[in-house]
Design a protein around this motif. Structure first.
Motif, short mmCIF file in Angstrom:
data_model
loop_
_atom_site.label_atom_id
_atom_site.label_comp_id
_atom_site.label_asym_id
_atom_site.label_seq_id
_atom_site.Cartn_x
_atom_site.Cartn_y
_atom_site.Cartn_z
N VAL A 12 0.72 -1.10 -0.06
CA VAL A 12 0.07 0.09 -0.17
C VAL A 12 1.07 1.41 0.11
CG1 VAL A 12 -1.94 1.15 1.22
CG2 VAL A 12 -1.62 -1.39 1.16
N ASP A 13 0.86 1.92 -1.11
CA ASP A 13 1.82 3.05 -1.35
C ASP A 13 1.28 3.83 -2.49
OD1 ASP A 13 4.06 4.90 -1.67
OD2 ASP A 13 5.42 3.53 -0.75
N ASP A 14 1.30 5.19 -2.27
CA ASP A 14 0.67 5.95 -3.40
C ASP A 14 1.69 6.40 -4.27
OD1 ASP A 14 1.96 7.60 -1.28
OD2 ASP A 14 1.13 9.53 -2.10
N GLU A 15 2.92 6.08 -4.08
CA GLU A 15 3.95 6.12 -5.09
C GLU A 15 4.24 4.93 -6.19
OE1 GLU A 15 7.64 7.73 -3.41
OE2 GLU A 15 6.85 9.40 -2.36
N VAL A 16 4.11 5.07 -7.28
CA VAL A 16 3.92 3.89 -8.06
C VAL A 16 5.62 3.39 -8.33
CG1 VAL A 16 3.81 3.14 -10.52
CG2 VAL A 16 2.26 4.55 -9.75
N ARG A 17 6.51 4.34 -8.19
CA ARG A 17 7.96 4.01 -8.31
C ARG A 17 8.21 3.00 -6.91
NH1 ARG A 17 11.50 8.92 -9.51
NH2 ARG A 17 10.02 9.92 -7.88
N SER A 18 8.02 3.43 -5.90
CA SER A 18 8.19 2.84 -4.61
C SER A 18 7.42 1.32 -4.62
CB SER A 18 7.39 3.34 -3.32
OG SER A 18 7.79 2.75 -2.33
N GLN A 19 6.11 1.28 -5.14
CA GLN A 19 5.33 -0.09 -5.34
C GLN A 19 6.34 -0.91 -6.30
OE1 GLN A 19 1.47 0.23 -6.77
NE2 GLN A 19 0.64 1.37 -5.06
N ASP A 20 6.97 -0.39 -7.45
CA ASP A 20 7.62 -1.26 -8.29
C ASP A 20 8.81 -1.69 -7.84
OD1 ASP A 20 5.71 -0.87 -10.19
OD2 ASP A 20 6.80 0.74 -11.30
N ALA A 21 9.64 -1.01 -6.88
CA ALA A 21 10.90 -1.28 -6.22
C ALA A 21 10.66 -2.26 -5.39
CB ALA A 21 11.47 -0.23 -5.66
N MET A 22 9.50 -2.25 -4.66
CA MET A 22 9.27 -3.29 -3.43
C MET A 22 8.60 -4.78 -4.17
SD MET A 22 7.20 -1.51 -0.23
CE MET A 22 6.05 -0.55 -1.09
N ARG A 23 7.92 -4.73 -5.50
CA ARG A 23 7.36 -5.76 -6.11
C ARG A 23 8.52 -6.54 -6.46
NH1 ARG A 23 3.16 -7.20 -9.07
NH2 ARG A 23 1.94 -5.29 -8.82
N ARG A 24 9.70 -5.81 -7.13
CA ARG A 24 10.82 -6.64 -7.67
C ARG A 24 11.64 -7.15 -6.54
NH1 ARG A 24 11.19 -1.58 -10.76
NH2 ARG A 24 12.98 -0.76 -9.40
N THR A 25 11.44 -6.58 -5.19
CA THR A 25 12.35 -7.19 -4.57
C THR A 25 11.43 -8.42 -3.81
OG1 THR A 25 13.18 -5.17 -3.77
CG2 THR A 25 13.08 -7.05 -1.93
N LEU A 26 10.29 -8.63 -3.91
CA LEU A 26 9.43 -9.67 -3.18
C LEU A 26 8.95 -10.61 -4.16
CD1 LEU A 26 7.61 -7.43 -0.78
CD2 LEU A 26 9.93 -8.68 -0.33
N ASP A 27 8.74 -10.16 -5.50
CA ASP A 27 7.70 -11.14 -6.38
C ASP A 27 8.38 -12.81 -6.48
OD1 ASP A 27 9.57 -10.65 -7.95
OD2 ASP A 27 8.59 -9.79 -9.54
N GLU A 28 9.39 -13.12 -6.26
CA GLU A 28 10.02 -14.08 -6.43
C GLU A 28 9.55 -15.24 -5.30
OE1 GLU A 28 14.11 -14.91 -7.09
OE2 GLU A 28 14.30 -13.48 -8.92
N ASP A 29 9.20 -14.61 -4.08
CA ASP A 29 8.74 -15.42 -3.03
C ASP A 29 7.55 -15.51 -2.62
OD1 ASP A 29 11.54 -15.74 -3.02
OD2 ASP A 29 11.78 -15.94 -0.82
#
Length: 485
Positions: A12-29
């Protein structure tokens, strides 16, 4: 694990770039969901079970910790993590406590730290859910636990009960199983004797699951498979530092079997030094792990087995007499497969079904001649050898019907030797009247058939055994009308 089975993490974040950065870190697991506001996050939470929610503190409409307070009330199983770039705000500190925040992450966050935090959060949630279920079962009188234990016990009895010991009607195993079933009711030691491969472990398991200790553990150890120096540690345990390589405490099999049964296979292979230690445990009902000064009480029933004749071992001084009488409260003898001729076909059919299923050939079956061949063999390796022979035949034969030719040469020779023995009808068919020459001719014909069958029709070897030339043997075969094919 498929993507649908991965734990769900809501960002939950209103900044798209922050969302994308967290997604790249977590989406493998994890399976990732995103929301740009608290309202979008609520929609996800109402439709989807979420394991972890990562929420930015500064968002339009509602602050992160205020939203997470609501999450705590409505979705308490969801682990809550807040991310913020501010640390000195009193409302953040108060909100963290009120919202039951699992972790506070300061910006700029480090990818490895973020990933490790979420992994730990998921593990903590899984553990908490398990504890909650256990607490519920205990609070309600544990009926579910009792039902599950009963179900597992019924399944074990179906797999390891006496009825699972394959035998034909009238088999010598009928008496063995009947006696074992009676002994199973009482907490007495039992010594199972028999050759290797006769099914001593199977009988021991059946005794355990028919005994009052059936709900306790059944543990076994092959005493011949472990060096004597390690056997004491394996059975009785050891303390950290007791010997080189003992980096941590080790719980022995006797302690693991507390309340249940210990099966010591090939106990006749143990050394006199170990026998002294085992005797002490059986007499005193307690053991001392290697390197420990404190005795530990254990409550186990001991079943033992060996292929040796322990009475002879006692006389030879290789087995302690006092230990022998301690473990041989009652003795059961597992007959060798050659002593259970009527069982061979029944066991072979049972083994074939399992082997064919394992090898992906469920349509394979024996011909009557193949079963006769199996029944005629002596089986020095007992059931273990029978299973290996059937597995070999299934693997090497392309035909769905297994014939004697599919078996090893030693089996076919054994069959020929068995068929060569004069049967009772053949002996009865010998003439009781006639001249001496006529009666001798009948006996000579029988001897010729026996020798030819034993040598599988090889005339050279048969003639050599009978001290005849091949021409002389052929003449006698023609004289008595024996098939030369």
């Amino acid at each position: 694990m498929s993507p649908d089975d991965l734990p769900v993490v809501l960002l939950v974040d209103d900044e798209v770039r922050s969302q994308d950065a967290m997604r790249r870190t977590l989406d493998e697991d994890f399976r990732i969901l995103t929301a740009s506001s608290a309202d979008e996050a609520r929609e996800w939470l109402t439709r989807q079970e979420v394991a972890v929610i990562l929420c930015d503190q500064r968002m339009p409409g509602q602050m992160g910790v205020d939203f997470l307070k609501e999450v705590r009330e409505r979705w308490p199983d969801t682990v809550r993590i807040v991310i913020s770039g501010y640390t000195d705000s009193e409302d953040i500190i108060t909100g963290i406590n009120e919202a039951g925040i699992y972790q506070y992450i300061l910006k700029p966050w480090v990818p490895d730290h973020l990933l490790a935090t979420v992994r730990t959060a998921v593990e903590a949630r899984t553990l908490q859910q398990g504890l909650s279920r256990l607490e519920l079962e205990l609070r309600t009188g544990a009926p579910l636990l009792k039902a599950r234990r009963a179900q597992r016990l019924n399944e074990a009895q179906a797999v390891f009960g006496f009825e699972r010991i394959i035998r034909a009607p009238g088999s010598p195993m009928e008496g063995v199983c009947a006696m074992a079933a009676r002994l199973a009711r009482y907490d007495l030691p039992v010594l199972v004797l028999g050759e290797s491969g006769t099914g001593k472990e199977l009988l021991a398991r059946a005794i355990h699951y028919a005994s009052p200790r059936q709900s306790g553990p059944f543990v076994m150890e092959n005493c011949a498979a472990i060096p004597d120096t390690l056997l004491e540690s394996e059975l009785f345990g050891h303390k950290r530092g007791a010997f080189t390589g003992a980096y941590e405490d080790h719980i022995g099999l006797f302690q693991r079997a507390h309340g249940g049964t210990v099966f010591l296979d090939e106990i006749g292979e143990t050394s006199p030094a170990f026998q002294v230690k085992l005797l002490r445990v059986l007499q005193e009902g307690e053991l001392r792990p290697v390197g420990s000064t404190r005795a530990v009480p254990v409550d186990v029933r001991v079943l033992a087995a060996t292929h040796r004749t322990l009475e002879d071992e006692v006389k030879a001084g290789r087995f302690r007499e006092d230990l022998y009488y301690r473990i041989a409260g009652t003795t059961l003898h597992m007959p060798a497969l050659r002593e259970r001729a009527d069982d061979i076909a029944v066991i072979a059919q049972h083994v074939l079904r399992h082997v064919a299923q394992e090898l992906g050939r469920p349509e394979v079956h024996f011909t009557p001649e193949a079963l006769s061949c199996l029944s005629a063999y002596a089986w020095p390796g007992n059931i273990r050898e029978l299973r290996n022979e059937i597995a070999r035949a299934v693997a090497l034969s392309d035909d769905v019907a297994l014939r004697p030719q599919a078996f090893s040469p030693r089996l076919r020779c054994g069959e020929a030797a068995s068929l060569a023995k004069p049967s009772a009808p053949e002996l009865a068919s010998l003439p009781r009247k006639g001249t001496l020459a006529e009666r001798l001719d009948a006996v000579e014909a029988m001897v010729l058939r026996e020798v030819l069958a034993r040598h599988q029709g090889n005339k050279t070897r048969a003639a050599a055994e009978l001290d005849l030339s091949r021409v002389g043997l052929r003449a006698k075969m023609q004289r008595f009308g024996l098939d030369e094919a």
